[in-house]
Motif scaffolding. Sequence first.
Motif, mmCIF file in Angstrom:
data_model
loop_
_atom_site.group_PDB
_atom_site.id
_atom_site.type_symbol
_atom_site.label_atom_id
_atom_site.label_comp_id
_atom_site.label_asym_id
_atom_site.label_seq_id
_atom_site.Cartn_x
_atom_site.Cartn_y
_atom_site.Cartn_z
ATOM 1 N N PRO A 65 0.826 -1.214 0.000
ATOM 2 C CA PRO A 65 0.000 0.000 0.000
ATOM 3 C C PRO A 65 0.859 1.263 0.000
ATOM 4 O O PRO A 65 1.921 1.290 0.625
ATOM 5 C CB PRO A 65 -0.797 -0.115 1.305
ATOM 6 N N GLU A 66 0.399 2.290 -0.708
ATOM 7 C CA GLU A 66 1.177 3.515 -0.833
ATOM 8 C C GLU A 66 1.090 4.393 0.414
ATOM 9 O O GLU A 66 1.968 5.227 0.636
ATOM 10 C CB GLU A 66 0.716 4.313 -2.052
ATOM 11 N N LYS A 67 0.035 4.231 1.205
ATOM 12 C CA LYS A 67 -0.118 5.002 2.437
ATOM 13 C C LYS A 67 -0.464 4.070 3.587
ATOM 14 O O LYS A 67 -1.240 3.137 3.421
ATOM 15 C CB LYS A 67 -1.218 6.059 2.298
ATOM 16 N N MET A 68 0.148 4.356 4.753
ATOM 17 C CA MET A 68 -0.148 3.576 5.947
ATOM 18 C C MET A 68 -0.154 4.501 7.163
ATOM 19 O O MET A 68 0.494 5.551 7.165
ATOM 20 C CB MET A 68 0.890 2.474 6.148
ATOM 21 N N SER A 69 -0.885 4.080 8.187
ATOM 22 C CA SER A 69 -0.898 4.839 9.435
ATOM 23 C C SER A 69 -1.083 3.876 10.601
ATOM 24 O O SER A 69 -1.628 2.778 10.442
ATOM 25 C CB SER A 69 -2.010 5.894 9.427
ATOM 26 N N LEU A 70 -0.612 4.302 11.760
ATOM 27 C CA LEU A 70 -0.697 3.487 12.968
ATOM 28 C C LEU A 70 -0.843 4.428 14.152
ATOM 29 O O LEU A 70 -0.192 5.475 14.209
ATOM 30 C CB LEU A 70 0.562 2.629 13.112
ATOM 31 N N ALA A 71 -1.710 4.059 15.100
ATOM 32 C CA ALA A 71 -2.007 4.960 16.215
ATOM 33 C C ALA A 71 -0.897 5.001 17.255
ATOM 34 O O ALA A 71 -0.597 6.059 17.820
ATOM 35 C CB ALA A 71 -3.322 4.559 16.874
ATOM 36 N N LYS A 72 -0.241 3.849 17.519
ATOM 37 C CA LYS A 72 0.732 3.823 18.608
ATOM 38 C C LYS A 72 1.647 2.611 18.509
ATOM 39 O O LYS A 72 1.245 1.557 18.018
ATOM 40 C CB LYS A 72 0.004 3.802 19.956
ATOM 41 N N VAL A 73 2.877 2.784 18.993
ATOM 42 C CA VAL A 73 3.832 1.679 19.130
ATOM 43 C C VAL A 73 4.391 1.730 20.551
ATOM 44 O O VAL A 73 4.824 2.789 21.014
ATOM 45 C CB VAL A 73 4.989 1.785 18.117
#
Length: 257
Positions: A65-73
Amino acid sequence: MKKTHLLRRAGLLGAVVAGVVLAGAVPASAAAGDGSAYGVKADVKLLGADAVQAGPFSAASTAGPEKMSLAKVDLPGILVAGAINTEAKRDAESGAVSSKASTADVRLPLLEGALGKVGVKLIEAKCSATQKGVQGSSTFAKADLGSLGEIPVTPAANTTLKVGLGDINVATVILNEQIKNKDGSLTVNALHVKLLGAALQPLGSGDVIVSSATCGPAGLPMPLASGAGLWIAFGVLGAIAVPIGTRITRNRRRATA
């Protein structure tokens, strides 16, 4: 004779332009440019703890995928980070590649024993590749690296800071790390913590990377005989053919008269 000569000339020019169009239809021999990005990656072995291999988190690529997001690590004892946003894209017409990764609210418990409180509001890496070349940069917003002091918002490439614990050098922090790869691409790691594992290993060994982007080299521009390039070729053909056709018509009229 004059009319026959002009007809032959028109046919020759038409064949040349057609040859250009057909040549453009041949597939490019070089692969299109690639790009990728991720927010966090860790591969460390802390003293008295199990090895940790985590990430890459929120990985994006021109292959999708060209865009990704994640709330927390949350990697206990190593790193805590808030929102991660990544993007990697390729322009089909120009062959240009661009990638970027941003990681918010970063804390590094890993280094707090040596540096005190370590935190950065936002860490971003980005790069771009065009036919002119590849370039990259890193940005740090509200960075507090404890006893290492303040750092520039946009550090110079490969800015290196040493982390000591007593008289022992236990880690190296690299800001805006830029690595030129053998395939011509460029990798930008905004923050790279390297645990040296020297002496009695007071911290441990391994690497932690925050916000990484890789670009290029750029792919070839759009082939002449595909998409808009095909219409450009036909436009050139029309521009050449119309004046020639006009001359042939005029000569025919003169011959008839």
